[in-house]
Enzyme design. Sequence first.
Site, PDB file in Angstrom:
ATOM      1  N   SER A   1      85.752   2.817  26.012  1.00 38.09           N
ATOM      2  CA  SER A   1      87.120   3.982  26.516  1.00 38.09           C
ATOM      3  C   SER A   1      87.986   4.366  25.384  1.00 38.09           C
ATOM      4  O   SER A   1      87.842   5.363  25.506  1.00 38.09           O
ATOM      5  CB  SER A   1      87.601   3.622  27.990  1.00 38.09           C
TER       6      SER A   1
ATOM      7  N   GLY B   1      84.911   0.879  29.551  1.00 42.10           N
ATOM      8  CA  GLY B   1      84.672  -0.425  30.049  1.00 42.10           C
ATOM      9  C   GLY B   1      84.044  -1.641  29.785  1.00 42.10           C
ATOM     10  O   GLY B   1      83.924  -2.508  29.708  1.00 42.10           O
TER      11      GLY B   1
ATOM     12  N   ASN C   1      88.639  -5.239  26.311  1.00 38.80           N
ATOM     13  CA  ASN C   1      88.736  -4.697  28.247  1.00 38.80           C
ATOM     14  C   ASN C   1      88.693  -6.465  27.419  1.00 38.80           C
ATOM     15  O   ASN C   1      89.152  -7.236  28.904  1.00 38.80           O
ATOM     16  CB  ASN C   1      87.470  -4.410  28.000  1.00 38.80           C
TER      17      ASN C   1
ATOM     18  N   ASP D   1      98.343   6.259  32.731  1.00 40.18           N
ATOM     19  CA  ASP D   1      97.716   4.489  32.593  1.00 40.18           C
ATOM     20  C   ASP D   1      98.355   3.724  31.612  1.00 40.18           C
ATOM     21  O   ASP D   1      98.143   2.603  31.467  1.00 40.18           O
ATOM     22  CB  ASP D   1      96.502   4.756  32.694  1.00 40.18           C
TER      23      ASP D   1
ATOM     24  N   HIS E   1      95.663   4.767  27.395  1.00 39.51           N
ATOM     25  CA  HIS E   1      94.331   5.403  26.988  1.00 39.51           C
ATOM     26  C   HIS E   1      95.201   6.782  25.724  1.00 39.51           C
ATOM     27  O   HIS E   1      95.999   7.769  26.774  1.00 39.51           O
ATOM     28  CB  HIS E   1      93.647   6.294  28.207  1.00 39.51           C
TER      29      HIS E   1
END
Length: 205
Positions: free
Chosen positions: A33, A70, A99, A180, A183
């Site tokens: 991502s 992801g 991830n 979040d 990112h």
Amino acid sequence: MFNFSFKALLLSAFIALSPYSVQASGVMVFGDSLSAGYGLEPGQGWVDLLAQRVQEEGLAFEVVNASVSGETTSGGLARLPDLLDLHEPQWVVLELGANDGLRGMPLQIIEANLAKLAETVQASGAQLVVVGIRLPPNYGPRYTDNFFNLFPKLAETFEAPLVPFLLEGVADNWSLMQADGLHPTAEAQPKILGTVWQVLADVIR
């Protein structure tokens, strides 16, 4: 006997003179991502900006973004061979592992998967560029430090250029991070490109 029509000859000449016919296969960014542009509008991500930079520099090749939000190293292993066959890139920018780390996967597994990815890239004839990633500090210094050290080790083992940390100067600046905390924002993307470009420019030139 050959039976070329005049129209076919004209088409062949057009293809031969077309700028697309002399383009190198270019750069394929293979990431998660952070490279797929999560939470951003189309065209805002650092890979999109890289494509613009390449064009501005007058470099005759394309930039392919094969990143998926992801994505894990194991998922990347499943996707990579077909992508290499499809795009036949000259350079592959490998940005995976975050991830896996966020899921607390054993470092030995992450390291082995990264090595297999690197081997697959180099076996295709493409040049590998490794991108380093850091995890949030709440995972503990022992895990996060050892995770971060996987990337220079990978670059050294495969004699590949290394971007030490993709989010250098971004991850510790909350104004450049989305809500979040994982990112980067659109405003951060030019800075990220600058970090990658410092290494990639020498490679592709």
